[in-house]
Design a protein around this motif. Sequence first.
Motif, PDB file in Angstrom:
ATOM      1  N   TRP A  34      -6.194   2.087   0.910  1.00 39.72           N
ATOM      2  CA  TRP A  34      -6.045   1.857   2.352  1.00 39.72           C
ATOM      3  C   TRP A  34      -5.603   3.180   2.983  1.00 39.72           C
ATOM      4  CZ3 TRP A  34      -7.299  -2.040   5.494  1.00 39.72           C
ATOM      5  CH2 TRP A  34      -6.670  -2.173   6.730  1.00 39.72           C
ATOM      6  N   PRO A  35      -6.170   3.564   4.126  1.00 42.83           N
ATOM      7  CA  PRO A  35      -5.820   4.860   4.727  1.00 42.83           C
ATOM      8  C   PRO A  35      -4.307   5.025   4.939  1.00 42.83           C
ATOM      9  CG  PRO A  35      -7.720   3.909   5.831  1.00 42.83           C
ATOM     10  CD  PRO A  35      -7.187   2.859   4.900  1.00 42.83           C
ATOM     11  N   ALA A  36      -3.778   6.115   4.457  1.00 39.72           N
ATOM     12  CA  ALA A  36      -2.339   6.382   4.544  1.00 39.72           C
ATOM     13  C   ALA A  36      -1.883   6.612   5.977  1.00 39.72           C
ATOM     14  CB  ALA A  36      -1.996   7.604   3.688  1.00 39.72           C
ATOM     15  N   THR A  37      -2.804   6.947   6.860  1.00 37.93           N
ATOM     16  CA  THR A  37      -2.451   7.210   8.257  1.00 37.93           C
ATOM     17  C   THR A  37      -2.288   5.927   9.065  1.00 37.93           C
ATOM     18  OG1 THR A  37      -4.799   7.409   8.813  1.00 37.93           O
ATOM     19  CG2 THR A  37      -3.601   9.447   8.278  1.00 37.93           C
ATOM     20  N   MET A  38      -2.486   4.798   8.430  1.00 37.09           N
ATOM     21  CA  MET A  38      -2.412   3.504   9.111  1.00 37.09           C
ATOM     22  C   MET A  38      -1.222   2.705   8.590  1.00 37.09           C
ATOM     23  SD  MET A  38      -6.490   2.530   8.972  1.00 37.09           S
ATOM     24  CE  MET A  38      -6.111   0.805   9.062  1.00 37.09           C
ATOM     25  N   TYR A  71      -8.176   2.187  14.177  1.00 35.48           N
ATOM     26  CA  TYR A  71      -7.396   3.389  13.860  1.00 35.48           C
ATOM     27  C   TYR A  71      -8.260   4.631  13.643  1.00 35.48           C
ATOM     28  CZ  TYR A  71      -2.882   1.141  13.727  1.00 35.48           C
ATOM     29  OH  TYR A  71      -1.729   0.501  14.109  1.00 35.48           O
ATOM     30  N   ASN A  72      -9.386   4.482  12.971  1.00 36.02           N
ATOM     31  CA  ASN A  72     -10.186   5.637  12.596  1.00 36.02           C
ATOM     32  C   ASN A  72     -11.388   5.887  13.497  1.00 36.02           C
ATOM     33  OD1 ASN A  72      -8.414   6.009  10.513  1.00 36.02           O
ATOM     34  ND2 ASN A  72      -9.732   5.104   8.974  1.00 36.02           N
ATOM     35  N   GLY A  73     -11.708   4.927  14.368  1.00 34.92           N
ATOM     36  CA  GLY A  73     -12.917   5.051  15.175  1.00 34.92           C
ATOM     37  C   GLY A  73     -14.137   4.685  14.345  1.00 34.92           C
ATOM     38  N   ARG A  79     -13.181   8.191  18.836  1.00 27.75           N
ATOM     39  CA  ARG A  79     -11.747   8.469  18.940  1.00 27.75           C
ATOM     40  C   ARG A  79     -10.973   7.193  18.628  1.00 27.75           C
ATOM     41  NH1 ARG A  79      -9.596  10.141  24.544  1.00 27.75           N
ATOM     42  NH2 ARG A  79      -9.407  12.268  23.851  1.00 27.75           N
ATOM     43  N   GLY A  80     -10.410   7.143  17.446  1.00 26.71           N
ATOM     44  CA  GLY A  80      -9.582   6.012  17.080  1.00 26.71           C
ATOM     45  C   GLY A  80      -8.144   6.220  17.544  1.00 26.71           C
ATOM     46  N   TRP A  81      -7.314   5.219  17.290  1.00 26.05           N
ATOM     47  CA  TRP A  81      -5.909   5.266  17.715  1.00 26.05           C
ATOM     48  C   TRP A  81      -5.173   6.431  17.053  1.00 26.05           C
ATOM     49  CZ3 TRP A  81      -3.973   3.012  21.788  1.00 26.05           C
ATOM     50  CH2 TRP A  81      -2.587   2.973  21.956  1.00 26.05           C
ATOM     51  N   THR A  82      -5.495   6.730  15.796  1.00 26.02           N
ATOM     52  CA  THR A  82      -4.836   7.827  15.091  1.00 26.02           C
ATOM     53  C   THR A  82      -5.121   9.154  15.786  1.00 26.02           C
ATOM     54  OG1 THR A  82      -4.979   6.613  13.005  1.00 26.02           O
ATOM     55  CG2 THR A  82      -4.636   8.998  12.863  1.00 26.02           C
ATOM     56  N   GLU A  87      -3.407  13.582  19.413  1.00 23.30           N
ATOM     57  CA  GLU A  87      -3.645  14.378  20.624  1.00 23.30           C
ATOM     58  C   GLU A  87      -2.454  14.265  21.574  1.00 23.30           C
ATOM     59  OE1 GLU A  87      -7.317  13.006  22.306  1.00 23.30           O
ATOM     60  OE2 GLU A  87      -8.497  13.768  20.633  1.00 23.30           O
ATOM     61  N   LEU A  88      -1.925  13.087  21.686  1.00 20.17           N
ATOM     62  CA  LEU A  88      -0.775  12.862  22.552  1.00 20.17           C
ATOM     63  C   LEU A  88       0.442  13.630  22.044  1.00 20.17           C
ATOM     64  CD1 LEU A  88       0.511  11.116  24.893  1.00 20.17           C
ATOM     65  CD2 LEU A  88       1.049   9.448  23.115  1.00 20.17           C
ATOM     66  N   LEU A  89       0.750  13.497  20.766  1.00 21.65           N
ATOM     67  CA  LEU A  89       1.948  14.116  20.207  1.00 21.65           C
ATOM     68  C   LEU A  89       1.868  15.636  20.154  1.00 21.65           C
ATOM     69  CD1 LEU A  89       2.700  11.532  17.392  1.00 21.65           C
ATOM     70  CD2 LEU A  89       3.901  11.821  19.571  1.00 21.65           C
ATOM     71  N   GLU A  90       0.669  16.174  19.998  1.00 24.76           N
ATOM     72  CA  GLU A  90       0.499  17.634  19.980  1.00 24.76           C
ATOM     73  C   GLU A  90       0.945  18.278  21.287  1.00 24.76           C
ATOM     74  OE1 GLU A  90      -3.621  18.263  19.088  1.00 24.76           O
ATOM     75  OE2 GLU A  90      -3.360  17.773  16.965  1.00 24.76           O
TER      76      GLU A  90
END
Length: 185
Positions: A34-38, A71-73, A79-82, A87-90
């Motif tokens: 399962w993707p670790a970014t989720m 999450y991944n698009g 453009r997924g949520w990740t 982009e927001l946090l950068e």
Amino acid sequence: MQNTAPLFRLLALLVLVSGLFACSTQKLARDENWPATMPSRAYFVEAFEADKTNKEVQTQQEYLTWIVRFYNGWELYGRGWTKMTNELLEQIDDPAQAKEIKLKVDRIGRQVSAEWAKKSDTRTIYLRHVSIWGNALLESLDRDQALELVTRVNQDVDDLLAHRIKPAVITAERYFPADAEDPFL
């Protein structure tokens, strides 16, 4: 009759490509990696199991596939949520504020995706809402209002899921009034 042949070939190609993509995405949702970014897969399995109405019309595999897409698009929305979160946090300079925003955006992602991934006739949150929130979150950076906006979206998600507000009240203007000089706001 000859003019319709290319249309039917195109339609057949689209069906084939989307079918192949669906199979590859469903493998990812089933995969032990399962993707670790989720958020954890177990979180979403529990959310799926808790909704008896949706379970009658959607398989767990289909539900988890839509979670991964959120999450991944996917090819229809890259453009997924990740990616949106990154982009927001950068663009947040203050590390303490970035940490607080990340916690709140992650919470939004978990709650929204768990609802959005359901079959259309059983859910409260739709792609329109996700798009409005994503755009508003990015717009909040230009206005130096990211923390305030993410707090407001969290409240709206809670209120939608608790049926304290109707889905129709979620509009772009709810977060940022229309600007006559900028038709895209």
